[in-house]
Design an enzyme around this catalytic site. Sequence first.
Site, PDB file in Angstrom:
ATOM      1  N   TYR A   1       0.849  -1.202   0.000  1.00 22.00           N
ATOM      2  CA  TYR A   1       0.000   0.000   0.000  1.00 22.00           C
ATOM      3  C   TYR A   1       0.878   1.242   0.000  1.00 22.00           C
ATOM      4  CZ  TYR A   1      -4.110  -2.820   0.778  1.00 22.00           C
ATOM      5  OH  TYR A   1      -5.123  -3.725   0.622  1.00 22.00           O
TER       6      TYR A   1
HETATM    7  P1  ATP Z   1      -9.397  -6.654  -1.803  1.00 20.84           P
HETATM    8  O1  ATP Z   1     -10.786  -6.785  -1.269  1.00 20.84           O
HETATM    9  O2  ATP Z   1      -9.295  -5.590  -2.840  1.00 20.84           O
HETATM   10  O3  ATP Z   1      -8.802  -7.945  -2.236  1.00 20.84           O
HETATM   11  P2  ATP Z   1      -8.134  -6.771   0.778  1.00 20.84           P
HETATM   12  O4  ATP Z   1      -9.297  -7.622   1.199  1.00 20.84           O
HETATM   13  O5  ATP Z   1      -6.808  -7.410   0.719  1.00 20.84           O
HETATM   14  O6  ATP Z   1      -8.490  -6.074  -0.596  1.00 20.84           O
HETATM   15  P3  ATP Z   1      -9.096  -4.674   2.512  1.00 20.84           P
HETATM   16  O7  ATP Z   1      -8.806  -4.671   3.963  1.00 20.84           O
HETATM   17  O8  ATP Z   1     -10.469  -5.075   2.079  1.00 20.84           O
HETATM   18  O9  ATP Z   1      -7.980  -5.548   1.794  1.00 20.84           O
HETATM   19  O10 ATP Z   1      -8.836  -3.252   1.842  1.00 20.84           O
HETATM   20  C1  ATP Z   1      -7.573  -2.579   1.859  1.00 20.84           C
HETATM   21  C2  ATP Z   1      -7.657  -1.445   2.827  1.00 20.84           C
HETATM   22  O11 ATP Z   1      -6.447  -0.806   3.181  1.00 20.84           O
HETATM   23  C3  ATP Z   1      -8.562  -0.354   2.373  1.00 20.84           C
HETATM   24  O12 ATP Z   1      -9.735  -0.418   3.149  1.00 20.84           O
HETATM   25  C4  ATP Z   1      -7.815   0.952   2.632  1.00 20.84           C
HETATM   26  O13 ATP Z   1      -8.643   1.948   3.139  1.00 20.84           O
HETATM   27  C5  ATP Z   1      -6.746   0.535   3.587  1.00 20.84           C
HETATM   28  N1  ATP Z   1      -5.592   1.416   3.511  1.00 20.84           N
HETATM   29  C6  ATP Z   1      -4.875   1.709   2.421  1.00 20.84           C
HETATM   30  N2  ATP Z   1      -3.863   2.571   2.674  1.00 20.84           N
HETATM   31  C7  ATP Z   1      -3.925   2.837   3.997  1.00 20.84           C
HETATM   32  C8  ATP Z   1      -3.133   3.627   4.885  1.00 20.84           C
HETATM   33  N3  ATP Z   1      -2.085   4.325   4.458  1.00 20.84           N
HETATM   34  N4  ATP Z   1      -3.461   3.619   6.181  1.00 20.84           N
HETATM   35  C9  ATP Z   1      -4.505   2.889   6.611  1.00 20.84           C
HETATM   36  N5  ATP Z   1      -5.303   2.136   5.836  1.00 20.84           N
HETATM   37  C10 ATP Z   1      -5.025   2.101   4.534  1.00 20.84           C
END
Ligand code: ATP
Length: 179
Positions: free
Chosen positions: A37
Site C-alpha cells: 500500500y
Molecule cells: P481486496 O478486497 O481488494 O482484495 P483486501 O481484502 O486485501 O483487498 P481490505 O482490507 O479489504 O484488503 O482493503 C484494503 C484497505 O487498506 C482499504 O480499506 C484501505 O482503506 C486501507 N488502507 C490503504 N492505505 C492505507 C493507509 N495508508 N493507512 C490505513 N489504511 C489504509
Amino acid sequence: MIEVEVKAHVTNFEDVKEKLTEIGAEKIGTEHQMDVYFNAPHRDFAQTDEALRIREIPENGGKRIILTYKGAKLDGVSKTRKEIEVDVSDSEKMASILGNIGFRAAANVEKDRVIYLFNDSLISLDQVKKVGSFVEIEKEAKEDEDFKDAVDEIFETYKKLGIEEGFERRSYLELMGVK
Ligand code: ATP
Ligand code: CA
Ligand code: CA
C-alpha cells in the site's frame, strides 16, 4: 465500478467450508496475494480512507500484478467503495514511478485467499499473515446503481454460512495497527 463488500472475522474455516459445500458454492481459485500500500504526498490516505496498492499474485511460473485505487467507504455498515483496477507488467517499475512522484510505500499485507462463487457473489476465505482468518463476500455494482440491495444480499449469504457476528469494517492494514 463499485466494490460492495462485507468482511467478517472467523475463528476457523472448517464450518464455513462445510456450509459452502451445503449451499453449492463453487471453488474457483486459490491465490497467494502480496500487497504493498502507498500513501500520497498531497493527502493522507489514512485520513481520506482511500487506498493505492500494487498486488502481486504468483501464477503458473510468473505473476499477475494489479494496480488498484480504492475510494472512501460509501456507507456505515459495509466496506463498499469505488474500486479501479488495472493490470501492470512490472511491479518494480510501477513502484518506482510512484516513488518518483512522491508516493511512499506505507505497509505490506500478505495472505492466502481461497475464492468461491455463489450466485453472483465472490466469497473469499482469507488467511492473513499476522492478522488472522477472515471471510469476505463481495459483489459488483455500477457507479450509478443503488448498492443497498447488494449489501442485504451479502448479509443473507453470511446467514446461509452461519456467520451472524464478527463483522469487521476495518481494513487488514488497520487490523495490523497501521492506521
Ligand atoms: P481486496 O478486497 O481488494 O482484495 P483486501 O481484502 O486485501 O483487498 P481490505 O482490507 O479489504 O484488503 O482493503 C484494503 C484497505 O487498506 C482499504 O480499506 C484501505 O482503506 C486501507 N488502507 C490503504 N492505505 C492505507 C493507509 N495508508 N493507512 C490505513 N489504511 C489504509
Ligand atoms: Ca477486501
Ligand atoms: Ca474486495
